[in-house]
Design a protein around this motif. Structure first.
Motif, PDB file in Angstrom:
ATOM      1  N   LYS A  67       0.834  -1.198   0.000  1.00 30.96           N
ATOM      2  CA  LYS A  67       0.000   0.000   0.000  1.00 30.96           C
ATOM      3  C   LYS A  67       0.869   1.247   0.000  1.00 30.96           C
ATOM      4  O   LYS A  67       1.910   1.297   0.656  1.00 30.96           O
ATOM      5  CB  LYS A  67      -0.903   0.013   1.235  1.00 30.96           C
ATOM      6  N   GLY A  68       0.429   2.236  -0.752  1.00 36.73           N
ATOM      7  CA  GLY A  68       1.181   3.485  -0.815  1.00 36.73           C
ATOM      8  C   GLY A  68       2.281   3.498  -1.849  1.00 36.73           C
ATOM      9  O   GLY A  68       3.033   4.461  -1.947  1.00 36.73           O
ATOM     10  N   THR A  69       2.386   2.395  -2.628  1.00 32.91           N
ATOM     11  CA  THR A  69       3.339   2.349  -3.743  1.00 32.91           C
ATOM     12  C   THR A  69       2.568   2.136  -5.034  1.00 32.91           C
ATOM     13  O   THR A  69       1.394   1.755  -5.008  1.00 32.91           O
ATOM     14  CB  THR A  69       4.369   1.228  -3.576  1.00 32.91           C
ATOM     15  N   ARG A  70       3.219   2.382  -6.158  1.00 30.99           N
ATOM     16  CA  ARG A  70       2.523   2.283  -7.440  1.00 30.99           C
ATOM     17  C   ARG A  70       3.431   1.737  -8.535  1.00 30.99           C
ATOM     18  O   ARG A  70       4.644   1.941  -8.491  1.00 30.99           O
ATOM     19  CB  ARG A  70       2.043   3.670  -7.895  1.00 30.99           C
ATOM     20  N   ASP A  71       2.815   1.060  -9.505  1.00 27.20           N
ATOM     21  CA  ASP A  71       3.466   0.813 -10.786  1.00 27.20           C
ATOM     22  C   ASP A  71       3.125   1.996 -11.687  1.00 27.20           C
ATOM     23  O   ASP A  71       2.042   2.589 -11.572  1.00 27.20           O
ATOM     24  CB  ASP A  71       2.943  -0.474 -11.435  1.00 27.20           C
ATOM     25  N   PHE A  72       4.019   2.321 -12.608  1.00 31.30           N
ATOM     26  CA  PHE A  72       3.758   3.409 -13.543  1.00 31.30           C
ATOM     27  C   PHE A  72       3.772   2.864 -14.972  1.00 31.30           C
ATOM     28  O   PHE A  72       4.704   2.154 -15.358  1.00 31.30           O
ATOM     29  CB  PHE A  72       4.808   4.514 -13.411  1.00 31.30           C
ATOM     30  N   THR A  73       2.765   3.213 -15.741  1.00 30.35           N
ATOM     31  CA  THR A  73       2.730   2.837 -17.152  1.00 30.35           C
ATOM     32  C   THR A  73       3.729   3.687 -17.916  1.00 30.35           C
ATOM     33  O   THR A  73       4.240   4.690 -17.404  1.00 30.35           O
ATOM     34  CB  THR A  73       1.333   3.050 -17.744  1.00 30.35           C
ATOM     35  N   SER A  74       3.980   3.311 -19.158  1.00 29.82           N
ATOM     36  CA  SER A  74       4.929   4.085 -19.972  1.00 29.82           C
ATOM     37  C   SER A  74       4.426   5.513 -20.178  1.00 29.82           C
ATOM     38  O   SER A  74       5.214   6.469 -20.204  1.00 29.82           O
ATOM     39  CB  SER A  74       5.158   3.396 -21.319  1.00 29.82           C
ATOM     40  N   VAL A  75       3.106   5.685 -20.313  1.00 27.90           N
ATOM     41  CA  VAL A  75       2.541   7.027 -20.479  1.00 27.90           C
ATOM     42  C   VAL A  75       2.764   7.842 -19.203  1.00 27.90           C
ATOM     43  O   VAL A  75       3.153   9.019 -19.259  1.00 27.90           O
ATOM     44  CB  VAL A  75       1.034   6.957 -20.807  1.00 27.90           C
TER      45      VAL A  75
END
Length: 456
Positions: free
Chosen positions: A9-17
């Motif tokens: 929780k509190g972390t994210r994956d980021f897409t290329s966009v």
């Protein structure tokens, strides 16, 4: 059965966009950092616990992620200590390192360790991730990037003036209109605490005052009462809740309120200098506003403090902040080295730009042209063209597999690639290319130069 993957929780994956858009923001910030004369440094993602603990106040210390020692760390803990279940005492035995909470304290440590290698005043910037064991919510994450710029080794107020200009320049380039750079001075807050007879309650006073926009006037007063600040003292600060008028009007009111406080009047004098300098220099679009309730929670600020508010139409917390810290390096043994710095809240800036639709469309453009793969010879013919297009700065690629035409065309459509090149035996013999516009459906046979111009 395979375990379903997840992230903390509190972390994210980021897409290329998303990464592209974040890079757009960081590139703008970095560009202005360097234009203003700041030099880049980097520090480790984790520090010795003793470097971080005790530097952010009790609230900050609780939010520091601790790293367990490697190996059999429990073997070094006595049975007595383990039985007591004293979390603080136990932590010091099993954890000697921690993820950095911010970039400022590690920077102070850096200055002390490298004091013989740097020239003062030293202007540095850092764009790196930090970690806080906070409760995740909109615009607040446990892992996030900070974009900091600091100057150490100078007490000159021209540094504060430059930071106001730096904020204005970055947000102007990003097209973010209507931001407000709020400014106060910790000396003023100390002076107010002094004249109302609550000098010994300075931290409690400033922490409560800083919550005005969140809990309102009554909430602030109640918290002050709970912290032992008398009703008489609270009555004396009543004017703070209704300060209005221009910056000059506010400074005149502060001068009257703080007439008996030498420290408070010094803060007024410093704000006057900054306000006058910015009035002469001008700002592109930001508004500089004195906010006497602005306190910011970190204990190490000693002079000017900044906080940047997003445009009013966006419900978002601060998107930047910072201030003057007169002796932060003193905690590491290097005395009398004044510093001042600011930070840009990358994640919140991203959310604001997204909500206001301010990201330029062209920054997320991907491959401009895809060459269809008909076989080894055709692929080599295409790759030679791809190489030349790339040398001209055009994003081009060859579909890697000799797959069915429909599959390759679907790939181009799904990736929203605007042009496709078909080159078979005929095109190879004539040294041409069949260029298909995937939006209009039109296609034509062109030379390399014509293809390059149309694709560009």
């Amino acid at each position: 059965m395979a375990q379903k993957p997840s992230i903390p929780k509190g972390t994210r994956d980021f897409t290329s966009v998303e990464v592209t858009k974040r890079n757009y923001i960081m590139d703008a910030i970095k560009r202005h950092f360097e234009v203003f004369g700041f030099l880049p440094i980097e520090t480790p993602s984790f520090e010795n616990s003793e470097t971080l603990m005790g530097k952010y106040g009790d609230e900050g210390d609780r939010l520091i992620f601790k790293i367990l020692n490697s190996g059999d760390f429990l073997s070094k803990v006595s049975d007595d200590l383990y039985t007591k279940k004293d979390a603080l005492a136990l932590t010091s035995k099993i954890s000697e390192k921690a993820l950095r909470y911010d970039l400022t304290v590690p920077f102070a440590r850096y200055v002390v360790m490298h004091q013989n290698e740097i020239e003062l005043p030293f202007k540095r910037y850092q764009i790196q991730p930090v970690w806080r064991a906070d409760r995740p919510q909109k615009g607040r994450f446990r892992e996030f990037f900070q974009c900091d710029a600091d100057v150490v080794g100078s007490t000159s107020l021209w540094q504060e003036v430059e930071f106001v200009q730096l904020y204005d320049a970055v947000f102007n380039e990003l097209g973010l209109k209507g931001i407000t750079i709020k400014m106060n001075n910790r000396k003023i807050l100390s002076g107010i605490a002094e004249v109302i007879g609550a000098k010994d309650k300075l931290i409690d006073f400033t922490v409560a005052l800083d919550k005005l926009d969140k809990i309102g006037e009554e909430g602030v007063k109640n918290e002050m009462l709970e912290k032992g600040i008398s009703e008489t003292a609270i009555e004396k600060v009543q004017p703070l809740f209704s300060f209005q008028g221009s910056n000059k009007d506010k400074l005149e009111s502060l001068s009257a309120l703080l007439a008996s406080s030498e420290e408070g009047m010094k803060g007024v004098e410093e704000l006057n200098f900054i306000i006058d300098a910015i009035a002469d220099l001008g700002l592109e679009q930001a508004v500089l506003d004195i906010d006497v309730t602005l306190a910011r929670g970190l204990n190490y600020y000693t002079g000017a403090i900044f906080e940047v508010a997003a445009p009013k139409e966006v419900k978002m917390g601060s998107i930047g902040g910072g201030g003057r810290y007169d002796d932060l390096t003193g905690i590491f043994g290097l005395k009398n080295v004044s510093g001042v710095g600011i930070s840009f809240g990358l994640d919140r800036i991203y959310l604001v730009l997204e909500e206001l639709n301010l990201f330029p469309a062209e920054i997320t453009e991907n491959t401009k042209v895809l060459f269809i793969n008909f076989g080894t010879k055709e692929a080599m013919y295409g790759m030679k063209a791809v190489k030349k297009l790339r040398q001209n700065g055009i994003k081009a690629e060859l579909y890697p597999d000799d797959a069915k035409m429909k599959k390759q065309m679907n790939y181009a459509n799904k990736r929203k690639i605007p042009f496709v090149v078909l080159a078979g035996t005929k095109e190879m013999e004539e040294e041409t290319y069949t260029l298909k516009n995937m939006i209009s459906g039109e296609q034509e046979e062109v030379s390399f130069l014509e293809m390059s111009e149309k694709v560009r």
